[in-house]
Design an enzyme around this catalytic site. Sequence first.
Site, PDB file in Angstrom:
ATOM      1  N   CYS A  75       0.807  -1.293  -0.042  1.00 52.04           N
ATOM      2  CA  CYS A  75       0.102  -0.185   0.010  1.00 52.04           C
ATOM      3  C   CYS A  75       0.847   1.245   0.125  1.00 52.04           C
ATOM      4  O   CYS A  75       1.901   1.481   0.666  1.00 52.04           O
ATOM      5  CB  CYS A  75      -0.869  -0.009   1.351  1.00 52.04           C
ATOM      6  SG  CYS A  75      -1.845   1.495   1.569  1.00 52.04           S
TER       7      CYS A  75
ATOM      8  N   CYS B 291      -0.487   5.901   7.078  1.00 57.24           N
ATOM      9  CA  CYS B 291      -2.039   5.470   7.419  1.00 57.24           C
ATOM     10  C   CYS B 291      -1.691   5.015   8.945  1.00 57.24           C
ATOM     11  O   CYS B 291      -0.801   4.360   9.137  1.00 57.24           O
ATOM     12  CB  CYS B 291      -2.486   4.687   6.457  1.00 57.24           C
ATOM     13  SG  CYS B 291      -3.996   3.668   7.267  1.00 57.24           S
TER      14      CYS B 291
ATOM     15  N   CYS C 258      -2.053  -0.136   9.488  1.00 51.07           N
ATOM     16  CA  CYS C 258      -1.026  -1.284   9.265  1.00 51.07           C
ATOM     17  C   CYS C 258       0.185  -0.575   9.941  1.00 51.07           C
ATOM     18  O   CYS C 258       0.897   0.382   9.572  1.00 51.07           O
ATOM     19  CB  CYS C 258      -0.669  -1.621   7.942  1.00 51.07           C
ATOM     20  SG  CYS C 258      -2.093  -2.092   7.234  1.00 51.07           S
TER      21      CYS C 258
ATOM     22  N   CYS D 199      -7.865   0.211  -0.014  1.00 48.70           N
ATOM     23  CA  CYS D 199      -7.352  -0.372   1.195  1.00 48.70           C
ATOM     24  C   CYS D 199      -7.049  -1.732   1.128  1.00 48.70           C
ATOM     25  O   CYS D 199      -7.958  -2.654   0.720  1.00 48.70           O
ATOM     26  CB  CYS D 199      -7.821  -0.073   2.446  1.00 48.70           C
ATOM     27  SG  CYS D 199      -7.158  -1.119   3.944  1.00 48.70           S
TER      28      CYS D 199
ATOM     29  N   GLN E 292     -17.238 -10.302  14.235  1.00 50.95           N
ATOM     30  CA  GLN E 292     -15.821 -10.394  13.912  1.00 50.95           C
ATOM     31  C   GLN E 292     -15.484  -9.653  12.618  1.00 50.95           C
ATOM     32  O   GLN E 292     -15.908 -10.249  11.522  1.00 50.95           O
ATOM     33  CB  GLN E 292     -15.430 -11.828  14.045  1.00 50.95           C
ATOM     34  CG  GLN E 292     -15.550 -12.409  15.595  1.00 50.95           C
ATOM     35  CD  GLN E 292     -14.415 -11.878  16.495  1.00 50.95           C
ATOM     36  OE1 GLN E 292     -13.527 -11.083  15.948  1.00 50.95           O
ATOM     37  NE2 GLN E 292     -14.696 -12.200  17.617  1.00 50.95           N
TER      38      GLN E 292
ATOM     39  N   TYR F   1     -18.755 -12.810  28.371  1.00 43.15           N
ATOM     40  CA  TYR F   1     -18.332 -11.681  27.502  1.00 43.15           C
ATOM     41  C   TYR F   1     -18.551 -12.340  25.896  1.00 43.15           C
ATOM     42  O   TYR F   1     -17.681 -12.300  25.154  1.00 43.15           O
ATOM     43  CB  TYR F   1     -16.652 -11.337  27.404  1.00 43.15           C
ATOM     44  CG  TYR F   1     -16.203 -11.183  28.564  1.00 43.15           C
ATOM     45  CD1 TYR F   1     -16.236  -9.725  29.552  1.00 43.15           C
ATOM     46  CD2 TYR F   1     -15.812 -12.047  29.603  1.00 43.15           C
ATOM     47  CE1 TYR F   1     -15.973  -9.702  30.785  1.00 43.15           C
ATOM     48  CE2 TYR F   1     -14.886 -11.892  30.528  1.00 43.15           C
ATOM     49  CZ  TYR F   1     -15.396 -10.759  31.207  1.00 43.15           C
ATOM     50  OH  TYR F   1     -14.833 -10.404  32.524  1.00 43.15           O
TER      51      TYR F   1
ATOM     52  N   GLU G  15     -23.223 -11.058  28.539  1.00 49.17           N
ATOM     53  CA  GLU G  15     -22.700 -10.029  27.704  1.00 49.17           C
ATOM     54  C   GLU G  15     -23.454  -8.817  28.363  1.00 49.17           C
ATOM     55  O   GLU G  15     -24.439  -8.943  28.468  1.00 49.17           O
ATOM     56  CB  GLU G  15     -23.125 -10.393  26.399  1.00 49.17           C
ATOM     57  CG  GLU G  15     -23.021  -9.221  25.152  1.00 49.17           C
ATOM     58  CD  GLU G  15     -21.866  -8.272  25.215  1.00 49.17           C
ATOM     59  OE1 GLU G  15     -20.831  -9.177  24.963  1.00 49.17           O
ATOM     60  OE2 GLU G  15     -21.824  -7.191  25.387  1.00 49.17           O
TER      61      GLU G  15
ATOM     62  N   ASP H 168     -14.086 -14.569  26.944  1.00 54.25           N
ATOM     63  CA  ASP H 168     -13.166 -13.711  25.772  1.00 54.25           C
ATOM     64  C   ASP H 168     -13.521 -12.059  25.989  1.00 54.25           C
ATOM     65  O   ASP H 168     -14.054 -11.400  25.414  1.00 54.25           O
ATOM     66  CB  ASP H 168     -13.858 -13.986  24.266  1.00 54.25           C
ATOM     67  CG  ASP H 168     -13.421 -13.401  23.241  1.00 54.25           C
ATOM     68  OD1 ASP H 168     -12.416 -12.797  23.454  1.00 54.25           O
ATOM     69  OD2 ASP H 168     -14.124 -13.421  22.263  1.00 54.25           O
TER      70      ASP H 168
ATOM     71  N   CYS I  41      -7.455 -10.950  23.536  1.00 46.47           N
ATOM     72  CA  CYS I  41      -6.995  -9.795  22.384  1.00 46.47           C
ATOM     73  C   CYS I  41      -5.776  -9.032  22.949  1.00 46.47           C
ATOM     74  O   CYS I  41      -5.302  -8.104  22.601  1.00 46.47           O
ATOM     75  CB  CYS I  41      -8.196  -9.096  21.861  1.00 46.47           C
ATOM     76  SG  CYS I  41      -8.878  -8.157  23.105  1.00 46.47           S
TER      77      CYS I  41
HETATM   78  N1  SAH Z   1     -16.802 -13.472  22.001  1.00 49.22           N
HETATM   79  C1  SAH Z   1     -17.350 -12.544  21.435  1.00 49.22           C
HETATM   80  C2  SAH Z   1     -16.967 -11.085  21.711  1.00 49.22           C
HETATM   81  C3  SAH Z   1     -15.917 -10.793  22.455  1.00 49.22           C
HETATM   82  S1  SAH Z   1     -15.508  -9.276  22.494  1.00 49.22           S
HETATM   83  C4  SAH Z   1     -17.466 -12.795  19.887  1.00 49.22           C
HETATM   84  O1  SAH Z   1     -16.675 -13.626  19.366  1.00 49.22           O
HETATM   85  O2  SAH Z   1     -18.342 -12.328  19.225  1.00 49.22           O
HETATM   86  C5  SAH Z   1     -15.839  -8.600  24.150  1.00 49.22           C
HETATM   87  C6  SAH Z   1     -17.202  -8.616  24.543  1.00 49.22           C
HETATM   88  O3  SAH Z   1     -17.271  -8.306  25.977  1.00 49.22           O
HETATM   89  C7  SAH Z   1     -17.798  -7.538  23.952  1.00 49.22           C
HETATM   90  O4  SAH Z   1     -19.111  -7.893  23.360  1.00 49.22           O
HETATM   91  C8  SAH Z   1     -18.080  -6.597  25.031  1.00 49.22           C
HETATM   92  O5  SAH Z   1     -19.458  -5.832  25.018  1.00 49.22           O
HETATM   93  C9  SAH Z   1     -18.354  -7.434  26.249  1.00 49.22           C
HETATM   94  N2  SAH Z   1     -18.029  -6.868  27.581  1.00 49.22           N
HETATM   95  C10 SAH Z   1     -17.448  -6.021  27.879  1.00 49.22           C
HETATM   96  N3  SAH Z   1     -17.364  -5.676  29.131  1.00 49.22           N
HETATM   97  C11 SAH Z   1     -18.116  -6.786  29.684  1.00 49.22           C
HETATM   98  C12 SAH Z   1     -18.493  -7.178  31.101  1.00 49.22           C
HETATM   99  N4  SAH Z   1     -18.078  -6.431  32.258  1.00 49.22           N
HETATM  100  N5  SAH Z   1     -19.342  -8.189  31.299  1.00 49.22           N
HETATM  101  C13 SAH Z   1     -19.925  -8.880  30.032  1.00 49.22           C
HETATM  102  N6  SAH Z   1     -19.529  -8.484  29.007  1.00 49.22           N
HETATM  103  C14 SAH Z   1     -18.628  -7.490  28.837  1.00 49.22           C
END
Ligand code: SAH
Length: 453
Positions: free
Chosen positions: A73, A79, A82, A161, A284, A313, A334, A383, A410
Site C-alpha cells: 500500500c 496511515c 497497518c 485499502c 468479527q 463476554y 454479555e 473472551d 486480544c
Molecule cells: N466472544 C464474542 C465477543 C468478544 S469481545 C464474539 O466472538 O463475538 C468482548 C465482549 O465483551 C464485547 O461484546 C463487550 O461488549 C463485552 N463486555 C465488555 N465488558 C463486559 C463485562 N464487564 N461483562 C460482560 N461483557 C462485557
Amino acid sequence: MEFKKNDLLTVVIEDMGHDGEGIGKAEGYTLFIKDAVIGDTVEAKIMKAKKNYGYARLMRVLNPSPYRVEPKCPCARACGGCQLQFLSYEKQLEFKKNKVKGNLERIGGFGQVEIEKVIGMEKPWRYRNKAQFPVGKNKDGEIITGFYAGRTHSIIPNRNCYLGAEVNEEILNQVIAYMTDNHVEPYEEAGGKGLVRHILIRNGFKTGEIMVCIIANGRTLPKVNNLIERLQTIPGMTSISLNVNTKRNNVILGDEVITLWGQETISDYIGDIKFEISPLSFYQVNPVQTEKLYGTALEYAGLTGKETVWDLYCGIGTISLFLAQEAKQVYGVEIVPPAIEDAKRNARRNGIENAEFYVGKAEEVLPQKYEEEGTRADVIVVDPPRKGCEPEVLDTMLHMKPERIVYVSCDSATLARDLKILCEKEYQIEKVAVCDMFGNSVHVETVCKLVRK
Ligand code: SAH
C-alpha cells in the site's frame, strides 16, 4: 554523550516494541523508531529526547533488514491502520508469537511457555469484512475519503485499502461521485456542518452480500435515488442504509438506521452457523481466522456432549453457538443488550436450543448465579475486552472449579495478569495457541487452555 532533538543518528535495529516500532541503540542510548524493522540499519532523526531514551523518525534505510519487504500500500507509512507492512509476514508471526510468550513469562511469571501453534493467515490481505471510511475535503475543496493518519483526524485519501474487499473501491467511487454531482457536502468535525460523515461497508465473505451504510449528520440524503441507482448495480449489493448521527463527537455510528434500499441486514457464516448482521451489530472482522480461533477454543474446551459451559463476554454469541454444537448446555453473558438480542436470534435461526443468554456484567452475573443458584460449570470460556477479567470473575471461577478454563484474549498483557491469579493454586496452563486475526497490524489473539492441577 547528550542527545537532543533533531540530532541525526545511525542506528542498528535490534528489537521491536509492542506497537511494532523498531528499537535500537546509539552509544548506549535507546531509540524507538516507527517504521524501522528488526535487522535494519537506519538514519534517524530524534524527535523527542528523554534522559535514557528517545523517539526518532526514520529518515533513510541505510542497510535494509533481510526481513524488510516493500509494502503493498502506498499509504502504509502515513496511515494509522497497518504497523507492520514493512515486515515479512513470517517475521510478523514470529513477532506476535514472541509478544505473547514474552508477556506470559514476564507478567505472568510462568517459566518457559511453549506456544503450541501459531495460526497464521494464508494471505494477510483483503481479510477485513468491515471498513469505515471518513469523508472530508482536501485543500482544493475536492471530496475525499480514506483513512485517518495515525493518532489524528486528518484523512489520508485512499480508496483501495489492501486489508478490505476489492469491491470497496468501486463503492467509494460511486458514493463520492454521487456527492460531487449532487453537491452533497461532507461533514466537518470542527464546525459541525455538512452531511456525510462516514461510509460503512460490510461484506459477507461466504454469502457475497454487501451492505453500504452512509453515516450522516441528518435524516435524509438529497437526490437519494441517484445514490441508489449507482450502488444497486454493483454485484452482491444487498442493503443500502442511512445511519443518523447528529452528535458533535467522534463516535462513528448513531443509534438510528433507516433502510434506503434492499434488506435491513446481510448474512454471513462462521463455520456452519449463520449470522444476520445489521450496520450496528458487532461481528468479527476476519471471519476466516475467527473460524480457526473458535475451532481452537472448541478443541481446548474438550467437549463430549455432557458438559455445562459458560461463555463470558459472549457478544452476539459466536463462541457460545459454536460450543453449543458439542455441549449439553451453554450459558452466555454479555453487557450489551442488543448483542444479546442478536445472540438469541442467531440461536433461534440456527435451531440451537441448548444456549441461553443473560444481559449483564460478567462480574455480577456469574457470582450471582453461583452464590444464589448454585450454578456449576464443567468448562468456562472467557473472551474479555482488552482490559481482561474483573477480579470477581476470576475469583468466582476459582470457587466454581470448572475442569477446564479456555481464555480467549486480544491483549496478552492482561491475559498474563489474569492467568497468574488463576494458576497460583488451582490451575495450570496446558496449551497456548496464537492466532493472527489482523495481519499487518500488531494485534494478535491468544487462546489458552487451563486445566485443574
Ligand atoms: N466472544 C464474542 C465477543 C468478544 S469481545 C464474539 O466472538 O463475538 C468482548 C465482549 O465483551 C464485547 O461484546 C463487550 O461488549 C463485552 N463486555 C465488555 N465488558 C463486559 C463485562 N464487564 N461483562 C460482560 N461483557 C462485557
